[in-house]
Design a protein around this motif. Structure first.
Motif, PDB file in Angstrom:
ATOM      1  N   TRP A 149       0.815  -1.208   0.000  1.00  0.00           N
ATOM      2  CA  TRP A 149       0.000   0.000   0.000  1.00  0.00           C
ATOM      3  C   TRP A 149       0.858   1.273   0.000  1.00  0.00           C
ATOM      4  O   TRP A 149       0.530   2.259  -0.665  1.00  0.00           O
ATOM      5  CB  TRP A 149      -0.935   0.016   1.215  1.00  0.00           C
ATOM      6  CG  TRP A 149      -1.755   1.267   1.248  1.00  0.00           C
ATOM      7  CD1 TRP A 149      -1.682   2.286   2.125  1.00  0.00           C
ATOM      8  CD2 TRP A 149      -2.760   1.624   0.283  1.00  0.00           C
ATOM      9  NE1 TRP A 149      -2.571   3.267   1.782  1.00  0.00           N
ATOM     10  CE2 TRP A 149      -3.252   2.886   0.663  1.00  0.00           C
ATOM     11  CE3 TRP A 149      -3.285   0.997  -0.845  1.00  0.00           C
ATOM     12  CZ2 TRP A 149      -4.248   3.542  -0.047  1.00  0.00           C
ATOM     13  CZ3 TRP A 149      -4.277   1.642  -1.566  1.00  0.00           C
ATOM     14  CH2 TRP A 149      -4.751   2.901  -1.170  1.00  0.00           C
ATOM     15  N   GLN A 150       1.966   1.235   0.706  1.00  0.00           N
ATOM     16  CA  GLN A 150       2.821   2.423   0.773  1.00  0.00           C
ATOM     17  C   GLN A 150       3.334   2.814  -0.616  1.00  0.00           C
ATOM     18  O   GLN A 150       3.463   4.000  -0.927  1.00  0.00           O
ATOM     19  CB  GLN A 150       4.003   2.180   1.724  1.00  0.00           C
ATOM     20  CG  GLN A 150       3.634   2.044   3.190  1.00  0.00           C
ATOM     21  CD  GLN A 150       3.085   0.669   3.543  1.00  0.00           C
ATOM     22  OE1 GLN A 150       3.011  -0.231   2.691  1.00  0.00           O
ATOM     23  NE2 GLN A 150       2.711   0.494   4.803  1.00  0.00           N
ATOM     24  N   GLU A 151       3.610   1.831  -1.469  1.00  0.00           N
ATOM     25  CA  GLU A 151       4.100   2.133  -2.809  1.00  0.00           C
ATOM     26  C   GLU A 151       2.995   2.732  -3.672  1.00  0.00           C
ATOM     27  O   GLU A 151       3.241   3.637  -4.481  1.00  0.00           O
ATOM     28  CB  GLU A 151       4.669   0.875  -3.472  1.00  0.00           C
ATOM     29  CG  GLU A 151       5.545   1.170  -4.684  1.00  0.00           C
ATOM     30  CD  GLU A 151       6.750   2.030  -4.325  1.00  0.00           C
ATOM     31  OE1 GLU A 151       6.967   3.056  -5.011  1.00  0.00           O
ATOM     32  OE2 GLU A 151       7.463   1.696  -3.357  1.00  0.00           O
ATOM     33  N   ILE A 152       1.782   2.234  -3.509  1.00  0.00           N
ATOM     34  CA  ILE A 152       0.657   2.825  -4.245  1.00  0.00           C
ATOM     35  C   ILE A 152       0.491   4.284  -3.853  1.00  0.00           C
ATOM     36  O   ILE A 152       0.273   5.152  -4.710  1.00  0.00           O
ATOM     37  CB  ILE A 152      -0.636   2.032  -3.976  1.00  0.00           C
ATOM     38  CG1 ILE A 152      -0.560   0.653  -4.646  1.00  0.00           C
ATOM     39  CG2 ILE A 152      -1.856   2.798  -4.474  1.00  0.00           C
ATOM     40  CD1 ILE A 152      -1.740  -0.240  -4.349  1.00  0.00           C
ATOM     41  N   GLU A 153       0.592   4.574  -2.576  1.00  0.00           N
ATOM     42  CA  GLU A 153       0.456   5.966  -2.123  1.00  0.00           C
ATOM     43  C   GLU A 153       1.550   6.849  -2.720  1.00  0.00           C
ATOM     44  O   GLU A 153       1.288   7.995  -3.122  1.00  0.00           O
ATOM     45  CB  GLU A 153       0.516   6.022  -0.595  1.00  0.00           C
ATOM     46  CG  GLU A 153      -0.732   5.492   0.093  1.00  0.00           C
ATOM     47  CD  GLU A 153      -0.700   5.700   1.592  1.00  0.00           C
ATOM     48  OE1 GLU A 153      -1.683   6.213   2.140  1.00  0.00           O
ATOM     49  OE2 GLU A 153       0.327   5.343   2.222  1.00  0.00           O
ATOM     50  N   LYS A 154       2.770   6.318  -2.787  1.00  0.00           N
ATOM     51  CA  LYS A 154       3.865   7.094  -3.379  1.00  0.00           C
ATOM     52  C   LYS A 154       3.622   7.365  -4.861  1.00  0.00           C
ATOM     53  O   LYS A 154       3.865   8.477  -5.358  1.00  0.00           O
ATOM     54  CB  LYS A 154       5.188   6.352  -3.191  1.00  0.00           C
ATOM     55  CG  LYS A 154       5.674   6.263  -1.753  1.00  0.00           C
ATOM     56  CD  LYS A 154       6.948   5.427  -1.663  1.00  0.00           C
ATOM     57  CE  LYS A 154       7.396   5.252  -0.232  1.00  0.00           C
ATOM     58  NZ  LYS A 154       8.600   4.374  -0.132  1.00  0.00           N
ATOM     59  N   ILE A 155       3.154   6.342  -5.584  1.00  0.00           N
ATOM     60  CA  ILE A 155       2.863   6.524  -7.012  1.00  0.00           C
ATOM     61  C   ILE A 155       1.732   7.529  -7.186  1.00  0.00           C
ATOM     62  O   ILE A 155       1.780   8.399  -8.070  1.00  0.00           O
ATOM     63  CB  ILE A 155       2.501   5.170  -7.662  1.00  0.00           C
ATOM     64  CG1 ILE A 155       3.713   4.242  -7.661  1.00  0.00           C
ATOM     65  CG2 ILE A 155       1.993   5.371  -9.090  1.00  0.00           C
ATOM     66  CD1 ILE A 155       3.404   2.818  -8.077  1.00  0.00           C
ATOM     67  N   SER A 156       0.708   7.438  -6.335  1.00  0.00           N
ATOM     68  CA  SER A 156      -0.402   8.391  -6.400  1.00  0.00           C
ATOM     69  C   SER A 156       0.085   9.818  -6.182  1.00  0.00           C
ATOM     70  O   SER A 156      -0.342  10.749  -6.879  1.00  0.00           O
ATOM     71  CB  SER A 156      -1.456   8.022  -5.354  1.00  0.00           C
ATOM     72  OG  SER A 156      -2.492   8.978  -5.313  1.00  0.00           O
ATOM     73  N   ILE A 165      -3.076  11.036 -14.563  1.00  0.00           N
ATOM     74  CA  ILE A 165      -4.186  10.206 -14.122  1.00  0.00           C
ATOM     75  C   ILE A 165      -3.640   8.866 -13.626  1.00  0.00           C
ATOM     76  O   ILE A 165      -2.706   8.311 -14.212  1.00  0.00           O
ATOM     77  CB  ILE A 165      -5.176   9.964 -15.284  1.00  0.00           C
ATOM     78  CG1 ILE A 165      -5.829  11.284 -15.707  1.00  0.00           C
ATOM     79  CG2 ILE A 165      -6.201   8.901 -14.937  1.00  0.00           C
ATOM     80  CD1 ILE A 165      -6.783  11.850 -14.683  1.00  0.00           C
ATOM     81  N   LEU A 166      -4.243   8.318 -12.561  1.00  0.00           N
ATOM     82  CA  LEU A 166      -3.849   7.008 -12.048  1.00  0.00           C
ATOM     83  C   LEU A 166      -5.038   6.047 -12.166  1.00  0.00           C
ATOM     84  O   LEU A 166      -6.078   6.243 -11.537  1.00  0.00           O
ATOM     85  CB  LEU A 166      -3.400   7.117 -10.594  1.00  0.00           C
ATOM     86  CG  LEU A 166      -2.876   5.829  -9.945  1.00  0.00           C
ATOM     87  CD1 LEU A 166      -1.674   5.273 -10.706  1.00  0.00           C
ATOM     88  CD2 LEU A 166      -2.510   6.074  -8.475  1.00  0.00           C
ATOM     89  N   HIS A 167      -4.851   5.016 -12.987  1.00  0.00           N
ATOM     90  CA  HIS A 167      -5.896   4.007 -13.216  1.00  0.00           C
ATOM     91  C   HIS A 167      -5.437   2.665 -12.681  1.00  0.00           C
ATOM     92  O   HIS A 167      -4.266   2.304 -12.800  1.00  0.00           O
ATOM     93  CB  HIS A 167      -6.204   3.872 -14.707  1.00  0.00           C
ATOM     94  CG  HIS A 167      -7.093   2.701 -15.034  1.00  0.00           C
ATOM     95  ND1 HIS A 167      -8.432   2.672 -14.700  1.00  0.00           N
ATOM     96  CD2 HIS A 167      -6.834   1.501 -15.646  1.00  0.00           C
ATOM     97  CE1 HIS A 167      -8.954   1.512 -15.100  1.00  0.00           C
ATOM     98  NE2 HIS A 167      -8.011   0.791 -15.666  1.00  0.00           N
TER      99      HIS A 167
END
Length: 338
Positions: A149-156, A165-167
């Protein structure tokens, strides 16, 4: 009857699901009048805390609609080189949206924020405009691997800072949620759009949903129509998806455990040179001498077990709700005898 590990798309509706489908009220969805579809779309959006969603025949369609809505011809989509949107959607990014693709070499299908930031093109007329980042969770070609989850937050955060845009291609997102303890609501807060599939591990016969804000889904309805995806009295299919979301999410952990058991049996064989870490319901194994993947698949078929040669060196097995404990035990016994 064969034990079918080729994909989690081969599931049949359960008897309770069929009963629920038969009782579904129907209407014309293109007119917005199918109550079962409306209920499913509202329920799915609420799960993720998003404003709206749209029911479509397939995950390929929901992904391709999202890309079409988020981009314009000449833009560029950033994704992992093993992403479904690139590998398995018929060149749709170019065909449907006129976009190019920046492919990144991730870790078992997962890219990171540093890679994304470095891949974003400068404002240069010689280069395409970096417009969208696509993530896949779980990653099919990564063996059902899950994002942290931490990596998704960083990418976001990178996407928001740089105006991209993030899909999410969340075809097997519920597998990831069950495996990691993450929540749907968290995903709804960081992604601009999410595609979820109902006809894989969740066991519905047909259908995927695309989620986003109200303006995005309004545009998606127009694109769905252009793509030929407008359905009429499709409420029975939507009812199957509703039943799946309400009843089949928690049981995905059974598939994960079954996958681990079979993976352990494979790992003990001298001709299996590697088994990718099993996080969810997908097993990918490297096959060596004296077998080839094609030969191994054929031998298993002779024993009534179906699976895929996933590459010149790998086989893939996917667990799902139609695989019983007896099927798992029989499969392990066959592997042990090879």
């Amino acid at each position: 009857m064969a034990i079918d590990f080729r994909s989690d798309t081969v599931t049949r509706p359960t008897a309770p699901m069929l009963d629920f489908m038969q009782k579904a009220p129907l209407g014309d969805d293109v007119f917005g009048e199918d109550p079962s579809i409306n209920d499913l779309e509202n329920y799915a959006a609420s799960l993720f805390g998003m404003e709206s969603s749209i029911f479509c025949p397939s995950g390929t369609m929901t992904n391709q609609i999202a890309i079409k809505c988020h981009t314009q011809p000449g833009d560029e989509v950033i994704c992992d080189l093993d992403s479904h949107i690139y590998q398995y959607e018929g060149g749709g990014i170019a065909f449907n949206s006129g976009c190019s693709v920046r492919l990144l070499p991730g870790n078992r299908g997962r890219i990171n924020a540093t890679q994304v930031e470095q891949a974003i093109n400068a404002d240069d007329i010689h280069k395409p405009v970096s417009r969208m980042v696509g993530l896949e969770n779980t990653s099919n070609r990564g063996g059902g691997s899950c994002y942290e989850w931490q990596e998704i937050e960083k990418i976001s955060a990178v996407c928001r800072e740089r105006g991209l845009i993030l899909h999410l291609d969340g075809a097997r997102l519920f597998n990831a949620l069950e495996a990691t303890g993450q929540t749907a609501a968290k995903y709804g807060r960081v992604f601009d759009s999410i595609s979820i599939c109902l006809s894989k591990g969740l066991g519905a016969p047909v259908g995927s949903l695309l989620l986003g804000n109200a303006a995005f889904i309004k545009k998606a309805r127009r694109v769905r129509k252009v793509f030929g995806g407008g359905m009429r009295q499709a409420g029975m299919l939507a009812a199957a998806g509703q039943f799946a979301l309400e009843n089949h999410v928690g049981r995905l952990k059974i598939d994960h455990e079954n996958a681990r058991q079979i993976a352990q049996a494979l790992a003990k064989k001298s001709f299996v040179t590697e088994v990718l870490p099993v996080e969810t319901n997908i097993i990918i194994a490297e096959i060596g001498a004296p077998w080839t993947p094609a030969g191994f698949v054929q031998k298993m078929k002779e024993h009534g077990v179906l699976l895929f040669a996933f590459s010149p060196t790998r086989i893939r097995m996917v667990l799902h709700l139609d695989i019983t404990p007896a099927d798992v035990a029989e499969t392990i016994q066959i592997i042990e005898q090879l």
